[in-house]
Scaffold this motif. Structure first.
Motif, mmCIF file in Angstrom:
data_model
loop_
_atom_site.group_PDB
_atom_site.id
_atom_site.type_symbol
_atom_site.label_atom_id
_atom_site.label_comp_id
_atom_site.label_asym_id
_atom_site.label_seq_id
_atom_site.Cartn_x
_atom_site.Cartn_y
_atom_site.Cartn_z
ATOM 1 N N ILE A 98 0.885 -1.167 0.000
ATOM 2 C CA ILE A 98 0.000 0.000 0.000
ATOM 3 C C ILE A 98 0.923 1.218 0.000
ATOM 4 C CG2 ILE A 98 -1.830 1.243 1.213
ATOM 5 C CD1 ILE A 98 -2.740 -1.408 2.437
ATOM 6 N N LEU A 99 0.831 2.019 -1.068
ATOM 7 C CA LEU A 99 1.702 3.201 -1.193
ATOM 8 C C LEU A 99 1.312 4.239 -0.146
ATOM 9 C CD1 LEU A 99 1.654 3.593 -5.084
ATOM 10 C CD2 LEU A 99 3.143 2.167 -3.677
ATOM 11 N N ARG A 100 2.305 4.949 0.291
ATOM 12 C CA ARG A 100 3.717 4.827 0.000
ATOM 13 C C ARG A 100 4.455 3.850 0.895
ATOM 14 N NH1 ARG A 100 6.401 10.237 1.723
ATOM 15 N NH2 ARG A 100 4.789 10.063 3.302
ATOM 16 N N ALA A 101 4.103 3.855 2.193
ATOM 17 C CA ALA A 101 4.986 3.214 3.167
ATOM 18 C C ALA A 101 5.164 1.715 2.919
ATOM 19 C CB ALA A 101 4.475 3.474 4.581
ATOM 20 N N TYR A 145 -4.000 7.235 0.625
ATOM 21 C CA TYR A 145 -3.549 8.111 1.707
ATOM 22 C C TYR A 145 -4.726 8.360 2.625
ATOM 23 C CZ TYR A 145 -5.873 11.988 -0.692
ATOM 24 O OH TYR A 145 -6.817 12.781 -1.276
ATOM 25 N N ARG A 146 -4.418 8.696 3.877
ATOM 26 C CA ARG A 146 -5.495 8.992 4.824
ATOM 27 C C ARG A 146 -5.817 10.465 4.730
ATOM 28 N NH1 ARG A 146 -4.688 6.818 10.778
ATOM 29 N NH2 ARG A 146 -3.252 8.552 10.826
ATOM 30 N N ASP A 168 2.028 -3.305 4.514
ATOM 31 C CA ASP A 168 1.955 -1.905 4.959
ATOM 32 C C ASP A 168 2.516 -1.883 6.380
ATOM 33 O OD1 ASP A 168 1.236 0.671 5.837
ATOM 34 O OD2 ASP A 168 -0.558 0.668 4.590
ATOM 35 N N MET A 182 2.123 0.062 8.849
ATOM 36 C CA MET A 182 1.261 0.528 9.931
ATOM 37 C C MET A 182 -0.185 0.075 9.723
ATOM 38 S SD MET A 182 3.705 2.013 11.368
ATOM 39 C CE MET A 182 3.178 2.946 12.772
ATOM 40 N N LEU A 183 -0.747 -0.595 10.730
ATOM 41 C CA LEU A 183 -2.179 -0.926 10.729
ATOM 42 C C LEU A 183 -2.773 -0.105 11.877
ATOM 43 C CD1 LEU A 183 -4.459 -2.820 9.630
ATOM 44 C CD2 LEU A 183 -3.807 -4.430 11.406
ATOM 45 N N ALA A 184 -3.310 1.071 11.552
ATOM 46 C CA ALA A 184 -3.769 2.000 12.601
ATOM 47 C C ALA A 184 -5.274 1.832 12.815
ATOM 48 C CB ALA A 184 -3.368 3.423 12.230
ATOM 49 N N THR A 185 -6.110 2.628 12.108
ATOM 50 C CA THR A 185 -7.560 2.397 12.219
ATOM 51 C C THR A 185 -7.943 1.143 11.434
ATOM 52 O OG1 THR A 185 -8.069 3.647 10.213
ATOM 53 C CG2 THR A 185 -8.009 4.893 12.273
ATOM 54 N N GLY A 186 -7.086 0.758 10.489
ATOM 55 C CA GLY A 186 -7.379 -0.403 9.645
ATOM 56 C C GLY A 186 -8.089 -0.019 8.354
ATOM 57 N N GLY A 187 -8.405 1.272 8.199
ATOM 58 C CA GLY A 187 -9.149 1.711 7.016
ATOM 59 C C GLY A 187 -8.415 1.393 5.705
ATOM 60 N N ASP A 210 5.010 8.781 11.533
ATOM 61 C CA ASP A 210 4.521 8.579 10.163
ATOM 62 C C ASP A 210 5.538 7.730 9.401
ATOM 63 O OD1 ASP A 210 4.148 9.021 7.296
ATOM 64 O OD2 ASP A 210 2.605 10.443 7.925
ATOM 65 N N GLY A 240 5.685 6.579 6.342
ATOM 66 C CA GLY A 240 6.081 7.038 5.004
ATOM 67 C C GLY A 240 7.115 8.157 5.088
HETATM 68 C C1 PRP Z 1 -0.140 5.296 6.554
HETATM 69 C C2 PRP Z 1 0.261 3.836 6.576
HETATM 70 C C3 PRP Z 1 -1.027 3.141 6.221
HETATM 71 C C4 PRP Z 1 -2.073 4.017 6.851
HETATM 72 C C5 PRP Z 1 -2.515 3.356 8.138
HETATM 73 O O1 PRP Z 1 -0.187 5.785 5.272
HETATM 74 O O2 PRP Z 1 1.314 3.537 5.724
HETATM 75 O O3 PRP Z 1 -1.253 3.032 4.832
HETATM 76 O O4 PRP Z 1 -1.437 5.269 7.157
HETATM 77 O O5 PRP Z 1 -3.560 4.054 8.693
HETATM 78 P P1 PRP Z 1 -5.024 3.449 8.789
HETATM 79 O O6 PRP Z 1 -4.888 2.047 9.304
HETATM 80 O O7 PRP Z 1 -5.693 4.371 9.791
HETATM 81 O O8 PRP Z 1 -5.658 3.506 7.436
HETATM 82 P P2 PRP Z 1 -0.467 7.349 4.978
HETATM 83 O O9 PRP Z 1 -1.921 7.565 4.759
HETATM 84 O O10 PRP Z 1 0.208 8.176 6.008
HETATM 85 O O11 PRP Z 1 0.197 7.539 3.563
HETATM 86 P P3 PRP Z 1 1.744 7.413 3.137
HETATM 87 O O12 PRP Z 1 2.123 5.961 3.219
HETATM 88 O O13 PRP Z 1 1.730 7.910 1.733
HETATM 89 O O14 PRP Z 1 2.586 8.260 4.064
#
Ligand code: PRP
Ligand code: URA
Length: 210
Positions: A78-81, A104-105, A132, A134-139, A201, A203
């Protein structure tokens, strides 16, 4: 934690995650550790790969060899990270095809917005590994996995470096068939939906954009 959530529990991983967390760690070391942990996650996530036997000869004797068989594989960062994890997974699965999904979020709504998608032509015939850090909210992960299912993918796994319980729960609810491999489960999310203690962050830290 349900049985489709696999958390790496190892002192070496804890050591490496601590370096990632440290705000003084620069992009070069950060990238290199993300890659190292991705290799280990990929190794764990491929324990169930099918093997076929074949005959081979060592310099000493004939014996049975084993090679990976079964369905072809694909990796979807999942771009970018997510890009930061691809090279590590490729060390374990060099023949995998790579698709990309850009998300992106949105900073206001915190909801994922898809801006790019390019997947292997035969994606429906491949076992796909979504990556990816980071799995934060999972969205983002839920949407990317939903997109792959729309394209016909049936066997999906997610590899993340750090997860929040909220993200794990959402993914389990929306996609209970997906196995999740994480290096570290953190405490939760802050008011901006960043993982706590997390690493910031991912990314920006990988690509030096802040
Ligand atoms: C970050 C990360 C995930 C997302 C996780 O990406 O790499 O894709 O946030 O958050 P979530 O679980 O709440 O959806 P970001 O939106 O910062 O974009 P980036 O990778 O381009 O920096
Ligand atoms: N995305 C990140 O890169 N870090 C977080 O903590 C949450 C979402």
């Amino acid at each position: 934690m349900q049985e489709n959530v696999h958390v790496l529990d190892h002192p070496v991983i804890k050591h490496k995650i601590s370096i990632l967390r440290d705000s003084n760690t620069g992009a070069t070391e950060f990238r290199s550790i993300i890659k190292e942990i991705s290799i280990i996650l990929a190794y764990e996530a491929t324990k169930d790969l099918e093997l076929e036997e074949y005959e081979l000869e060592t310099p000493i004797a004939k014996t049975t060899g084993y090679r990976i068989s079964g369905k072809k594989l694909g990796i979807v960062p999942i771009l970018r990270a997510g890009l930061g994890m691809v090279d590590g997974v490729l060390e374990v699965l060099p023949a995998a095809k790579i698709g990309h999904i850009g998300m992106y979020r949105d900073e206001e709504t915190l909801l994922p917005v898809e801006y790019y998608s390019k997947l292997p032509k035969d994606v429906e015939n491949r076992d796909m590994i979504v990556v990816d850090p980071m799995l934060a909210t999972g969205g983002s992960a839920c949407d990317a996995i939903g997109r792959l299912k729309e394209k016909g993918c049936k066997d999906l796994k997610l590899l993340s470096i750090i997860a929040a319980p909220e993200g794990v729960e959402k993914l389990q609810k929306e996609h209970p068939d997906v196995d999740i491999y994480i290096a570290q489960l953190d405490k939760g999310l802050n008011e901006d939906s960043y993982i706590v203690p997390g690493l910031g962050d991912a990314g920006d830290r990988l690509f030096g954009t802040k």
